[in-house]
Motif scaffolding. Structure first.
Motif, PDB file in Angstrom:
ATOM      1  N   ASP A  19      -4.583 -24.913 -45.442  1.00  0.00           N
ATOM      2  CA  ASP A  19      -5.588 -24.081 -44.763  1.00  0.00           C
ATOM      3  C   ASP A  19      -5.508 -24.282 -43.260  1.00  0.00           C
ATOM      4  O   ASP A  19      -5.303 -25.396 -42.776  1.00  0.00           O
ATOM      5  CB  ASP A  19      -6.994 -24.465 -45.245  1.00  0.00           C
TER       6      ASP A  19
ATOM      7  N   LYS B 143     -12.585 -30.771 -46.507  1.00  0.00           N
ATOM      8  CA  LYS B 143     -13.344 -30.600 -47.743  1.00  0.00           C
ATOM      9  C   LYS B 143     -12.413 -30.727 -48.951  1.00  0.00           C
ATOM     10  O   LYS B 143     -12.726 -31.421 -49.927  1.00  0.00           O
ATOM     11  CB  LYS B 143     -14.033 -29.233 -47.737  1.00  0.00           C
ATOM     12  N   LYS B 144     -11.249 -30.086 -48.883  1.00  0.00           N
ATOM     13  CA  LYS B 144     -10.276 -30.155 -49.983  1.00  0.00           C
ATOM     14  C   LYS B 144      -9.660 -31.552 -50.082  1.00  0.00           C
ATOM     15  O   LYS B 144      -9.411 -32.044 -51.184  1.00  0.00           O
ATOM     16  CB  LYS B 144      -9.196 -29.091 -49.800  1.00  0.00           C
ATOM     17  N   TYR B 145      -9.413 -32.188 -48.935  1.00  0.00           N
ATOM     18  CA  TYR B 145      -8.887 -33.560 -48.921  1.00  0.00           C
ATOM     19  C   TYR B 145      -9.858 -34.493 -49.664  1.00  0.00           C
ATOM     20  O   TYR B 145      -9.461 -35.258 -50.534  1.00  0.00           O
ATOM     21  CB  TYR B 145      -8.690 -34.028 -47.475  1.00  0.00           C
TER      22      TYR B 145
ATOM     23  N   LEU C 157      -2.172 -29.703 -48.016  1.00  0.00           N
ATOM     24  CA  LEU C 157      -3.292 -28.816 -47.701  1.00  0.00           C
ATOM     25  C   LEU C 157      -2.832 -27.863 -46.600  1.00  0.00           C
ATOM     26  O   LEU C 157      -2.409 -28.316 -45.530  1.00  0.00           O
ATOM     27  CB  LEU C 157      -4.502 -29.625 -47.242  1.00  0.00           C
TER      28      LEU C 157
ATOM     29  N   ALA D 103     -12.101 -33.764 -51.886  1.00  0.00           N
ATOM     30  CA  ALA D 103     -12.121 -33.450 -53.315  1.00  0.00           C
ATOM     31  C   ALA D 103     -10.889 -34.016 -54.021  1.00  0.00           C
ATOM     32  O   ALA D 103     -10.997 -34.543 -55.136  1.00  0.00           O
ATOM     33  CB  ALA D 103     -12.203 -31.936 -53.519  1.00  0.00           C
ATOM     34  N   LYS D 104      -9.729 -33.945 -53.382  1.00  0.00           N
ATOM     35  CA  LYS D 104      -8.495 -34.487 -53.989  1.00  0.00           C
ATOM     36  C   LYS D 104      -8.577 -36.003 -54.127  1.00  0.00           C
ATOM     37  O   LYS D 104      -8.194 -36.554 -55.166  1.00  0.00           O
ATOM     38  CB  LYS D 104      -7.276 -34.102 -53.147  1.00  0.00           C
TER      39      LYS D 104
ATOM     40  N   THR E  58     -12.106 -26.866 -43.673  1.00  0.00           N
ATOM     41  CA  THR E  58     -11.725 -26.528 -45.047  1.00  0.00           C
ATOM     42  C   THR E  58     -10.739 -27.544 -45.600  1.00  0.00           C
ATOM     43  O   THR E  58     -10.853 -27.983 -46.753  1.00  0.00           O
ATOM     44  CB  THR E  58     -11.114 -25.110 -45.100  1.00  0.00           C
ATOM     45  N   ARG E  59      -9.773 -27.951 -44.781  1.00  0.00           N
ATOM     46  CA  ARG E  59      -8.800 -28.961 -45.227  1.00  0.00           C
ATOM     47  C   ARG E  59      -9.493 -30.282 -45.531  1.00  0.00           C
ATOM     48  O   ARG E  59      -9.168 -30.944 -46.520  1.00  0.00           O
ATOM     49  CB  ARG E  59      -7.705 -29.174 -44.173  1.00  0.00           C
TER      50      ARG E  59
END
Length: 142
Positions: free
Chosen positions: A34, A42-44, A32, A46-47, A39-40
Motif C-alpha cells: 500500500d 495497520k496491515k503490519y 506490504l 495484523a500480520k 494502511t501499511r
C-alpha cells in the motif's frame, strides 16, 4: 517452552523466523505494498498479531532502528518500531530490542558496510541452518 518470533522489520518487506527454544521451525517474509504508510502499519500489526496467535509466540526479538542515509525512511521505520512495541505491550508479550552491534558481535560479523554485512549474515545463516538468503532475520534471533 519459549517460542520466539524474530523480526527483520521494514515498511515494505518484513522477514521473520520462529524458534521453539533454540530450534528453527519457520522462516518467511511478508510484503506490504500500500502507498499509504498508515494502511501499511495497520496491515503490519495484523500480520504480526496473526503470527503471534497462530504460533503461540511468547517472546519477540527485533532490531533497533538506525539512521543511515534517508531521514524519511528512518521516520517510517520508527513508526514500524513503535507499532511493534505497542502491539507487544498490549499483548503483554516479552520482547527484546537487539542492537546491530550485538548480533554482529555474536555472529562474528565485522563492521564493513551494509551490503558486506548482509552477505556475511547470509553466509552465517547458510552455515548454521543450511538455509540460503533471509540473513538478518536469523541473526537477530540467534
Amino acid at each position: 517452552m519459549t517460542i520466539t518470533l524474530s523480526l527483520d522489520q521494514s515498511t515494505r518487506i518484513t522477514g521473520y523466523a520462529i524458534f521453539q527454544e533454540d530450534k528453527l521451525v519457520k522462516v518467511d517474509q511478508f510484503e506490504l505494498t500500500d502507498s499509504n504508510i498508515g494502511t501499511r502499519l495497520k496491515k503490519y500489526k495484523a500480520k504480526i498479531l496473526k503470527l503471534i496467535d497462530e504460533n503461540g509466540v511468547n517472546q519477540v526479538l527485533f532490531e533497533e532502528i538506525q539512521l543511515q542515509n534517508n531521514v524519511d525512511t528512518f521516520k517510517k521505520l520508527a513508526m514500524v518500531y513503535g507499532t511493534t512495541m505497542l502491539l507487544l505491550e498490549e499483548k503483554n508479550i516479552k520482547y527484546d530490542i537487539i542492537s546491530s552491534n550485538t548480533w554482529k558481535s555474536k555472529c562474528k560479523i565485522k563492521k564493513t558496510g551494509r551490503e558486506t554485512e548482509k552477505k556475511a549474515a547470509q553466509s552465517f545463516v547458510e552455515k548454521e541452518y543450511g538455509i540460503q538468503d533471509h540473513g538478518k532475520v536469523f541473526v537477530v534471533g540467534y
